[in-house]
Design a protein around this motif. Structure first.
Motif, PDB file in Angstrom:
ATOM      1  N   PRO A  13       0.826  -1.203   0.000  1.00 52.57           N
ATOM      2  CA  PRO A  13       0.000   0.000   0.000  1.00 52.57           C
ATOM      3  C   PRO A  13       0.860   1.253   0.000  1.00 52.57           C
ATOM      4  O   PRO A  13       1.875   1.308   0.693  1.00 52.57           O
ATOM      5  CB  PRO A  13      -0.792  -0.120   1.311  1.00 52.57           C
ATOM      6  CG  PRO A  13       0.082  -0.941   2.197  1.00 52.57           C
ATOM      7  CD  PRO A  13       0.840  -1.873   1.319  1.00 52.57           C
ATOM      8  N   GLY A  16       2.902   2.685   2.951  1.00 49.48           N
ATOM      9  CA  GLY A  16       3.249   1.598   3.858  1.00 49.48           C
ATOM     10  C   GLY A  16       4.717   1.244   3.807  1.00 49.48           C
ATOM     11  O   GLY A  16       5.112   0.155   4.212  1.00 49.48           O
ATOM     12  N   LYS A  47      -2.174   7.908   0.458  1.00 51.28           N
ATOM     13  CA  LYS A  47      -1.876   6.601   1.027  1.00 51.28           C
ATOM     14  C   LYS A  47      -2.949   5.569   0.715  1.00 51.28           C
ATOM     15  O   LYS A  47      -4.088   5.898   0.443  1.00 51.28           O
ATOM     16  CB  LYS A  47      -1.678   6.711   2.535  1.00 51.28           C
ATOM     17  CG  LYS A  47      -2.874   7.223   3.307  1.00 51.28           C
ATOM     18  CD  LYS A  47      -2.546   7.194   4.793  1.00 51.28           C
ATOM     19  CE  LYS A  47      -3.783   7.529   5.621  1.00 51.28           C
ATOM     20  NZ  LYS A  47      -4.059   8.941   5.700  1.00 51.28           N
ATOM     21  N   GLU A 166       5.587   0.429  10.018  1.00 47.89           N
ATOM     22  CA  GLU A 166       5.655   0.529   8.549  1.00 47.89           C
ATOM     23  C   GLU A 166       7.101   0.484   8.065  1.00 47.89           C
ATOM     24  O   GLU A 166       7.383   0.012   6.975  1.00 47.89           O
ATOM     25  CB  GLU A 166       5.001   1.816   8.052  1.00 47.89           C
ATOM     26  CG  GLU A 166       3.494   1.723   7.897  1.00 47.89           C
ATOM     27  CD  GLU A 166       2.773   2.067   9.185  1.00 47.89           C
ATOM     28  OE1 GLU A 166       3.459   2.464  10.155  1.00 47.89           O
ATOM     29  OE2 GLU A 166       1.548   1.918   9.230  1.00 47.89           O
TER      30      GLU A 166
ATOM     31  N   ASP B  13      -3.789  -0.907  12.613  1.00 44.79           N
ATOM     32  CA  ASP B  13      -2.918  -0.124  11.746  1.00 44.79           C
ATOM     33  C   ASP B  13      -3.609   0.106  10.408  1.00 44.79           C
ATOM     34  O   ASP B  13      -4.307  -0.769   9.892  1.00 44.79           O
ATOM     35  CB  ASP B  13      -1.594  -0.876  11.526  1.00 44.79           C
ATOM     36  CG  ASP B  13      -0.603  -0.055  10.747  1.00 44.79           C
ATOM     37  OD1 ASP B  13       0.049   0.806  11.363  1.00 44.79           O
ATOM     38  OD2 ASP B  13      -0.486  -0.260   9.522  1.00 44.79           O
ATOM     39  N   TYR B  14      -3.414   1.278   9.859  1.00 42.12           N
ATOM     40  CA  TYR B  14      -4.067   1.632   8.588  1.00 42.12           C
ATOM     41  C   TYR B  14      -3.680   0.649   7.489  1.00 42.12           C
ATOM     42  O   TYR B  14      -4.514   0.238   6.693  1.00 42.12           O
ATOM     43  CB  TYR B  14      -3.656   3.053   8.188  1.00 42.12           C
ATOM     44  CG  TYR B  14      -4.338   3.549   6.935  1.00 42.12           C
ATOM     45  CD1 TYR B  14      -5.485   4.318   7.003  1.00 42.12           C
ATOM     46  CD2 TYR B  14      -3.836   3.231   5.673  1.00 42.12           C
ATOM     47  CE1 TYR B  14      -6.119   4.765   5.853  1.00 42.12           C
ATOM     48  CE2 TYR B  14      -4.458   3.669   4.524  1.00 42.12           C
ATOM     49  CZ  TYR B  14      -5.601   4.432   4.616  1.00 42.12           C
ATOM     50  OH  TYR B  14      -6.224   4.864   3.476  1.00 42.12           O
ATOM     51  N   PHE B  15      -2.420   0.274   7.428  1.00 40.89           N
ATOM     52  CA  PHE B  15      -1.942  -0.554   6.324  1.00 40.89           C
ATOM     53  C   PHE B  15      -1.956  -2.046   6.650  1.00 40.89           C
ATOM     54  O   PHE B  15      -2.344  -2.863   5.830  1.00 40.89           O
ATOM     55  CB  PHE B  15      -0.515  -0.157   5.946  1.00 40.89           C
ATOM     56  CG  PHE B  15      -0.391   1.253   5.486  1.00 40.89           C
ATOM     57  CD1 PHE B  15      -0.985   1.653   4.305  1.00 40.89           C
ATOM     58  CD2 PHE B  15       0.293   2.180   6.232  1.00 40.89           C
ATOM     59  CE1 PHE B  15      -0.890   2.949   3.865  1.00 40.89           C
ATOM     60  CE2 PHE B  15       0.408   3.485   5.808  1.00 40.89           C
ATOM     61  CZ  PHE B  15      -0.194   3.878   4.622  1.00 40.89           C
ATOM     62  N   ARG B  75      -4.991   3.544  13.534  1.00 36.40           N
ATOM     63  CA  ARG B  75      -3.658   4.044  13.805  1.00 36.40           C
ATOM     64  C   ARG B  75      -2.958   4.393  12.492  1.00 36.40           C
ATOM     65  O   ARG B  75      -2.913   3.580  11.573  1.00 36.40           O
ATOM     66  CB  ARG B  75      -2.823   2.981  14.521  1.00 36.40           C
ATOM     67  CG  ARG B  75      -1.389   3.373  14.681  1.00 36.40           C
ATOM     68  CD  ARG B  75      -0.495   2.216  15.035  1.00 36.40           C
ATOM     69  NE  ARG B  75       0.871   2.684  15.028  1.00 36.40           N
ATOM     70  CZ  ARG B  75       1.631   2.736  13.942  1.00 36.40           C
ATOM     71  NH1 ARG B  75       1.181   2.312  12.800  1.00 36.40           N
ATOM     72  NH2 ARG B  75       2.858   3.216  14.014  1.00 36.40           N
ATOM     73  N   VAL B  76      -2.449   5.606  12.400  1.00 33.71           N
ATOM     74  CA  VAL B  76      -1.699   6.021  11.213  1.00 33.71           C
ATOM     75  C   VAL B  76      -0.353   6.544  11.667  1.00 33.71           C
ATOM     76  O   VAL B  76      -0.276   7.331  12.615  1.00 33.71           O
ATOM     77  CB  VAL B  76      -2.450   7.120  10.430  1.00 33.71           C
ATOM     78  CG1 VAL B  76      -1.624   7.576   9.237  1.00 33.71           C
ATOM     79  CG2 VAL B  76      -3.792   6.615   9.962  1.00 33.71           C
TER      80      VAL B  76
END
Lengths: 633, 88
Positions: A13, A16, A47, A166, B13-15, B75-76
């Motif tokens: 993503p 990410g 994003k 990330e 988590d966003y991703f 969460r980002v």
């Protein structure tokens, strides 16, 4: 010594950490002594959307990407769903085992049409609807699937600050990918150190992550019998190499060429060039002392950017601006003013998908005719199109030299493919800086636009002599005039530069032939598409074709006589470019009278790949006249 | 008792939505960790995060997210913009 050609995709993503993952892999491969060419595909949103790097590494020079690929490393389900079909037989899919139960059909960031295509593909292949089912289908069809507990391993083995997940997952994925391809951990860690050279905290974290997942990989690969030793071979040492994106290459070239003023308004994919100049350039005096840096100005818009650059050029400093299609549209009036006033200003234009804002982050070669025709009225300009990163460095220097030698605006035409792709290049050679014809001081009344045998008048900088500049037609002093005779002579003086430029340009600036001179077929191309055509030559030859590639570099003024020599020698001439019309093919036809009927075209916003060139060429040989390419996501 | 995924303090988590943060415990955790003494069943707020659609929605839009996984927050990474390529 193993001949190798490794293609891999790292997807995830956007936002990410996928870009860092790609860069780490590129760095590791380059530091392992390989030639690398990497395409970065990303969305124009902030994003979440699917982004990926397609990286090609070889022990010979590579200038393009190629499908199918050896590895797909996926940070998320969308990357698996998007790229599973890109794997070659025996290819390896790597993903987090935590994704196994995820649905392939419930992917919120995925665009609706793409989701429909994906569902149709999965249904047609009976490949299932979850990651686990797809993995089983891939394994039944000769692929290797490596399910690795990335997140579990990181959380258990690495002390991780909550803000850093990330930035850990990307390194974990890349480490396992490179280990799976045979690269030892020590080389991966060298790349980590290099990538985070100024960021000790990030370096330490990523080293820890790489070490942790590498240990786990050793245990896992033992049970899976994954023993692919593509990398990790002993290779003869190479000379010093640089790893650059096209934006970096142009910035380096401009600095070597003596740039002192760069203006810009932020736009994709051009802005990075200005950032590189601003962040990394230091001017040293003859004793090596820092005396400042080139001035980089972010203007309020592109109209101001071109006007500021013109103003800088009039004062005698080497001035340039950079932009892409939408910004170039705004600069057109300024380019015309520079043409009327014979101002040596350089505009670096990176093409992207248009019209309007179009596809901001995607590739295109659709501004060629716009660049050569931008502006009303007629005036001399030079449009030089680079076809590789190395050319981009050299041409950036050349453009500034040409601008001052001929006192014309010069458009350095590039594309997103060059701007954002990262590749290994030889270090640049520092060429001569030519400042052009200068006025002698104290020789009486200064005539900025003096008539003479040479259409290029001696040039004084603002402040050295008295002179006038206006958008209107003018006399030798620069004063406004509508006298028909002066108008005719001044018009002819400006336009005579076209012939002078063509007469003096070396052949290599006009066009370059790759391949055997005794060719039967000729692929005529430009820009980054040249790389795919050159890379395709060995395979085309192995299929019995006598084919060469003609890369056209100077598109204005157009070297018609020089191009005619090549196209008239070929039995079949095939245009290859990333636009709908075949703009270069049209330009060749207009200028030489030779009509290029066969055209290979692509306008999806993705790069033309080596395999596409081969397939399209065979279709042309089979009788098709217009082949439209659609590959890539 | 459930696991983190079912707790009101859980922020996916966003991703990487199998990972996330707890508002009561530092660090990153997996969503399938067994619930702790701070576990409270998640409940619908005025605004919720839909993991399936990756959007924040208002309670009045609940019907549009029937059957989806919702959480009180997401969460980002606050620095995500620093290293994200985008275009305009």
């Amino acid at each position: 010594m193993v001949k190798m050609d490794l293609n891999l995709i790292i997807g995830g993503p956007q936002g990410g950490g996928i870009e860092t993952a790609g860069l780490l892999a590129v760095k590791a491969l380059a530091m392992d002594g390989l030639e690398v060419f990497a395409d970065r595909e990303y969305h124009s949103n902030i994003k979440g959307k699917h982004s990926y790097s397609h990286i090609r590494a070889s022990d010979k020079r590579v200038r393009s990407i190629k499908y199918p690929v050896d590895f797909v490393a996926a940070l998320d389900v969308e990357s698996i769903a998007t790229h599973y079909k890109d794997l070659k037989p025996g290819g390896v899919l790597i993903h987090d085992s935590a994704l196994l139960d995820k649905s392939l059909l419930k992917l919120p960031p995925m665009e609706k049409k793409k989701a429909e295509r994906l569902k149709a593909e999965l249904d047609a292949n009976r490949a299932g609807a979850t990651v686990k089912e797809l993995d089983e289908w891939l394994q039944r069809n000769g692929k290797v699937v490596l399910q690795y507990p990335f997140s579990k391993t990181i959380l258990e083995k690495v002390k991780l600050d909550s803000q850093l997940i990330e930035r850990a997952m990307n390194t974990a994925l890349t480490t396992v990918l490179l280990r799976a391809a045979g690269m030892p951990l020590t080389k991966i860690l060298e790349a980590v150190d290099s990538l985070f050279i100024d960021k000790a905290e990030a370096r330490d974290l990523n080293r820890a992550v790489a070490g942790a997942v590498s240990d786990g990989f050793d245990e896992l690969s033992g049970t899976k019998k994954l023993d692919i030793k593509i990398l990790g071979q002993d290779r003869p040492p190479r000379g010093k190499r640089m790893l650059v994106a096209g934006n970096d290459a142009v910035a380096i070239g401009k600095l070597i060429g003596g740039l002192r003023l760069q203006t810009y308004y932020p736009i994709t994919p051009a802005a990075d060039e200005s950032f590189v100049i601003e962040q990394h350039a230091k001017l040293l005096d003859s004793e090596g002392r820092a005396v400042g840096s080139p001035i980089v100005i972010q203007a309020e818009d592109e109209i101001s950017a071109i006007c500021m650059a013109i103003g800088g050029a009039l004062t005698g400093v080497r001035s340039a601006t950079c932009t892409s299609g939408p910004g170039f549209s705004l600069m057109v009036e300024g380019i015309g003013w520079a043409g009327m006033n014979e101002v040596p200003v350089v505009v670096t234009c990176y093409q992207r998908g248009g019209p309007s804002t179009g596809l901001p982050t995607r590739h295109s070669q659709s501004d060629l005719l716009f660049a050569i025709n931008s502006g009303h009225g007629e005036f001399s300009r030079i449009v030089l199109a680079s076809g590789s990163h190395e050319e981009a460095v050299d041409d950036a220097v050349k453009c500034m030299n040409l601008a001052e030698r001929y006192q014309v605006p010069v458009i350095h035409l590039l594309d997103k493919g060059i701007a954002n792709c990262v590749t290994t290049v030889d270090p640049p050679v520092f060429g001569a800086v030519e400042r052009g014809k200068r006025a002698e001081k104290g020789t009486g009344e200064y005539l900025r636009f003096a008539f003479g045998d040479d259409p290029v008048s001696p040039r004084a900088y603002l402040g050295e002599e008295l002179m006038w500049y206006t958008g209107d037609e003018h006399d030798e002093l620069g004063h406004i005039t509508e006298d028909p005779d002066t108008r005719r002579r001044m018009y002819e003086k400006r336009m005579a530069k076209r012939e002078k430029i063509l007469k003096e340009a070396p052949d290599g600036d006009k066009a370059v032939l790759y391949g055997d001179e005794g060719f039967e077929d000729l692929l005529v191309t430009w820009g980054v598409s040249t790389g795919a055509a050159i890379d395709a030559l060995p395979e085309l030859r192995s299929r019995g074709s006598r084919v060469a590639v003609l890369q056209v570099r100077m598109v204005e003024p157009f070297p018609a006589d020089y191009i005619s020599k090549f196209v008239s020698e070929a039995n079949n001439v095939i245009g290859l470019e990333a636009n709908y019309i075949g703009q270069l093919a049209e330009l060749v036809g207009c200028n030489t009278g030779f009509r290029i009927r066969s055209r290979i075209l692509k306008y999806t916003g993705r790069l033309i790949t080596q395999d596409e060139v081969v397939n399209a060429y065979m279709r042309i040989k089979g009788g098709e006249e217009r082949v439209v390419l659609t590959g890539g996501e | 008792m459930g696991n983190c995924k079912g707790c009101r303090w859980w922020r996916p988590d966003y991703f990487f939505d199998d990972l996330g943060e707890c508002e009561k415990k530092p660090g990153i955790h997996r969503e399938d960790e067994a619930a702790c003494e701070m576990f409270e069943v998640k409940k619908e707020n005025e605004f919720c995060w839909c993991r399936d659609c990756k959007v924040t929605f208002h309670a009045s839009e609940r019907g549009l997210h029937r059957g989806h996984n919702f959480f009180c927050r997401t969460r980002v990474d606050p620095d995500v913009h620093e290293y994200t390529s985008t275009g305009d």
